[in-house]
Structure formats: C-alpha cells, structure tokens
Design an enzyme around this catalytic site. Sequence first.
Site, mmCIF file in Angstrom:
data_model
loop_
_atom_site.group_PDB
_atom_site.id
_atom_site.type_symbol
_atom_site.label_atom_id
_atom_site.label_comp_id
_atom_site.label_asym_id
_atom_site.label_seq_id
_atom_site.Cartn_x
_atom_site.Cartn_y
_atom_site.Cartn_z
ATOM 1 N N GLU A 237 29.597 37.416 27.057
ATOM 2 C CA GLU A 237 28.684 36.886 26.027
ATOM 3 C C GLU A 237 27.304 36.596 26.629
ATOM 4 O O GLU A 237 26.274 36.882 26.028
ATOM 5 C CB GLU A 237 29.279 35.618 25.403
ATOM 6 C CG GLU A 237 30.560 35.899 24.637
ATOM 7 C CD GLU A 237 31.190 34.662 24.020
ATOM 8 O OE1 GLU A 237 31.443 33.692 24.752
ATOM 9 O OE2 GLU A 237 31.418 34.674 22.797
ATOM 10 N N GLU B 60 40.108 36.261 25.935
ATOM 11 C CA GLU B 60 40.350 35.094 25.085
ATOM 12 C C GLU B 60 41.742 35.126 24.452
ATOM 13 O O GLU B 60 42.434 34.103 24.391
ATOM 14 C CB GLU B 60 39.286 35.011 23.977
ATOM 15 C CG GLU B 60 37.956 34.428 24.415
ATOM 16 C CD GLU B 60 37.025 35.428 25.087
ATOM 17 O OE1 GLU B 60 37.474 36.547 25.409
ATOM 18 O OE2 GLU B 60 35.850 35.080 25.295
HETATM 19 C C1 1HE Z 1 37.663 29.311 37.195
HETATM 20 C C2 1HE Z 1 37.486 30.309 36.207
HETATM 21 C C3 1HE Z 1 37.213 29.879 34.894
HETATM 22 C C4 1HE Z 1 37.925 31.283 38.075
HETATM 23 N N1 1HE Z 1 37.118 28.553 34.673
HETATM 24 N N2 1HE Z 1 37.556 28.013 36.909
HETATM 25 N N3 1HE Z 1 37.819 33.458 31.390
HETATM 26 C C5 1HE Z 1 38.908 34.033 31.937
HETATM 27 O O1 1HE Z 1 39.978 34.067 31.353
HETATM 28 C C6 1HE Z 1 38.749 34.570 33.332
HETATM 29 C C7 1HE Z 1 39.479 33.644 34.312
HETATM 30 N N4 1HE Z 1 39.268 34.025 35.693
HETATM 31 C C8 1HE Z 1 39.874 35.112 36.271
HETATM 32 O O2 1HE Z 1 40.531 35.902 35.637
HETATM 33 C C9 1HE Z 1 39.685 35.275 37.741
HETATM 34 O O3 1HE Z 1 39.398 33.994 38.293
HETATM 35 C C10 1HE Z 1 38.561 36.258 38.157
HETATM 36 C C11 1HE Z 1 38.998 37.677 37.828
HETATM 37 C C12 1HE Z 1 37.239 35.945 37.474
HETATM 38 C C13 1HE Z 1 38.340 36.136 39.693
HETATM 39 O O4 1HE Z 1 39.577 36.298 40.363
HETATM 40 P P1 1HE Z 1 39.721 35.781 41.877
HETATM 41 O O5 1HE Z 1 41.096 36.202 42.336
HETATM 42 O O6 1HE Z 1 38.552 36.253 42.668
HETATM 43 O O7 1HE Z 1 39.582 34.193 41.824
HETATM 44 P P2 1HE Z 1 40.661 33.062 41.407
HETATM 45 O O8 1HE Z 1 41.559 32.796 42.579
HETATM 46 O O9 1HE Z 1 41.311 33.370 40.114
HETATM 47 O O10 1HE Z 1 39.704 31.807 41.172
HETATM 48 C C14 1HE Z 1 38.931 31.259 42.223
HETATM 49 C C15 1HE Z 1 38.493 29.877 41.799
HETATM 50 O O11 1HE Z 1 37.644 30.007 40.663
HETATM 51 C C16 1HE Z 1 39.645 29.004 41.362
HETATM 52 O O12 1HE Z 1 39.290 27.673 41.655
HETATM 53 P P3 1HE Z 1 39.944 26.850 42.872
HETATM 54 O O13 1HE Z 1 39.260 25.518 42.782
HETATM 55 O O14 1HE Z 1 41.410 26.836 42.593
HETATM 56 O O15 1HE Z 1 39.593 27.618 44.109
HETATM 57 C C17 1HE Z 1 39.678 29.207 39.868
HETATM 58 O O16 1HE Z 1 40.265 28.137 39.175
HETATM 59 C C18 1HE Z 1 38.187 29.267 39.587
HETATM 60 N N5 1HE Z 1 37.921 29.956 38.327
HETATM 61 N N6 1HE Z 1 37.673 31.523 36.772
HETATM 62 C C19 1HE Z 1 37.282 27.660 35.666
HETATM 63 N N7 1HE Z 1 37.012 30.737 33.885
HETATM 64 C C20 1HE Z 1 32.574 29.684 24.379
HETATM 65 S S1 1HE Z 1 34.139 30.329 24.353
HETATM 66 C C21 1HE Z 1 34.263 31.446 25.674
HETATM 67 C C22 1HE Z 1 35.729 31.756 25.881
HETATM 68 C C23 1HE Z 1 35.983 32.369 27.218
HETATM 69 O O17 1HE Z 1 35.118 32.596 28.010
HETATM 70 S S2 1HE Z 1 37.622 32.722 27.516
HETATM 71 C C24 1HE Z 1 37.603 33.614 29.001
HETATM 72 C C25 1HE Z 1 37.805 32.706 30.179
#
Ligand code: 1HE
Length: 268
Positions: free
Chosen positions: A122, A142
């Site tokens: 977005e 989502e």
């Molecule tokens: C996060 C987030 C996040 C990572 N919010 N903390 N978005 C998603 O569904 C995507 C969610 N994220 C992922 O699928 C993956 O993290 C990634 C593909 C982006 C990256 O993968 P990777 O293996 O490099 O990293 P990781 O081990 O998953 O995450 C590393 C850290 O980033 C980890 O934190 P830590 O403190 O445990 O080290 C994760 O928690 C953090 N992290 N993504 C919070 N999204 C207005 S409405 C909009 C609606 C949406 O956007 S829904 C889609 C949400």
Amino acid sequence: MALKIDPTRFQNLSVDPQDDGVWVVTLNRPNKRNALDIATIEELVDFFSAAPRAGVQAVVLAGAGDHFCAGLDLIEHHDEDRSPADFMHVCLRWHEAFNKMEYGGVPIIAALQGAVVGGGLELASSAHIRVMDQTAYFGLPEGQRGLFTGGGATIRVSDLVGKARMIDMMLTGRVYQGQEAVDLGLAQYMVEESSFDKAMELARRAAQNLPLSNFAICSAVSHVQNMSALDAAYAEAVVAGVVNTQPDARARLAAFADKSAARVRPNK
Ligand code: 1HE
C-alpha cells in the site's frame, strides 16, 4: 515562506537531503522488517505534509535492510488489542500519509527490495514510480492473517493490477515477482543491481523539471482520475492554464525555438 524540515526530528525514518533537491527517506527499522507502526506513520504524515512547501524536488523512498516493508506492525496491533474505532483511526492516519504522498505534488520514487507486502505494498503504491530489484516480491497476506487491507490497497493496488488479481492475491496469498510484476504494473522498472541507484537516477532526472510541472504531474493526474470526464477535462484545462504559462517555462520554450534544446529521440 518555505517550511524547513529538520532531518533530525525523525526516529523511525532516516531523512537525508541531497545537494540536488532530492531527499532520501528510508524506513529505518530493518530488524522489524520496516513494519509500519503508528509512530512511523506519523513521521510519514509529518514529512510528506511539509515536503511540498519545503523545496523538496523529489523523494527516493527506500527501506533499510533486505526488505522494503512488511506492512502493518502486527506485534503492535496484537499488543494494542484495538477497538474497531481505534483501528479505523489508525487507518485514517495511514490514508493521511499516503494521500499526502500521492496528491502532494512531489515526485516519489520507491526503491524496492525483498518483501513489499500488505501495508508495504500500500505504501509503495502511493509512490509515483516503483523500481524493483531481483529480490523484490509483492503480496497481500491479509487474508491469511485474519485481516483486511486498510491503507488504500482497494484503491491503489486494484488500480495497478486490476480487481480480479488483487482479490486473488488476498484470497490465496499469491505472490508476484520478477518480470511478471513489471508486466502487471506493480513496478515500472526492474534492475539487475541496486533499485536504490536506479531510483536516485530517476529522481534526479525528475528534479530537473520545473517544480510546478512536477506538482501538476504528481497531483493533478491523481485528482483528475477521481472526476467525471467532463470535470476532468475542465480541471485539466485549468491546471494547464496555470502550469503552461509559468514564467519559468519561457526560457525552456525559447531554447526549443532557437534549437538549443534537446529533441525527443528514440532510445539507442
Ligand atoms: C514484524 C513484521 C510485521 C516482521 N509486524 N513485526 N504483514 C505480513 O503479514 C508480513 C509479515 N512478515 C513476514 O512475512 C516476514 O517477517 C518477512 C517476509 C517480511 C521477513 O521474513 P524474515 O524471515 O526475514 O524475518 P522474520 O524472522 O519473520 O522477522 C524478523 C523480525 O521482524 C521479527 O521480530 P523479532 O523481534 O522477533 O526479531 C518479526 O516479528 C519482525 N516482523 N514482519 C511486526 N509485519 C492498514 S492494514 C494493513 C494490513 C497489513 O499490512 S497485513 C500484512 C502484514
């Protein structure tokens, strides 16, 4: 009187003005994959509200680390346990930021790598040009998270790829990458090396245009799309009346007339 943007007032963004009027704005929470928490959204509102009046000629929007942006900060959202009204107001702040970007009149070039997903897509789709590298991929997870888009995907992502593809992305988690993403319009450029370098090159080129022309290109085109054809034609005429008679354009027109200006040629 022009506004001043103090780059040091940002925490979650790194804001870096370059000599040529191009500002680099980088989402700077790589250890959270640049997830958009409310503080980051407020900084985007702050920067992009001021940019059109602060002499910013163009912006390169980047993400630190291997991923452009992981979308909504799911941990913050989980911890806050928001009410429907709370989250509606969160979304309205996202719209405030992204509308300022799309309609603000300052060219924004997004430099994309890794995940450009959910709210990250977005955000990217609020930029005027998207450049991807070989690692970039686009998704709307989502559906799998029990969520829905709230930052304008129903407007801007469906505009880029069409309603059916967007619904497929949300229902099935389908991811687009590589040439297919360019062919669909998710990005306009794909590069072998650094998307940032290419975005800088494009931003510098755009920054050479007159600011009022860029204002019209990066504001009027979007406004006009929201209008009926009759009103759009009227608005376009009014904008062209202002832009095409600007005193600063006279030197450029004179250079064309005396044959010193570059001609439009096909690519070599
Ligand atoms: C996060 C987030 C996040 C990572 N919010 N903390 N978005 C998603 O569904 C995507 C969610 N994220 C992922 O699928 C993956 O993290 C990634 C593909 C982006 C990256 O993968 P990777 O293996 O490099 O990293 P990781 O081990 O998953 O995450 C590393 C850290 O980033 C980890 O934190 P830590 O403190 O445990 O080290 C994760 O928690 C953090 N992290 N993504 C919070 N999204 C207005 S409405 C909009 C609606 C949406 O956007 S829904 C889609 C949400």
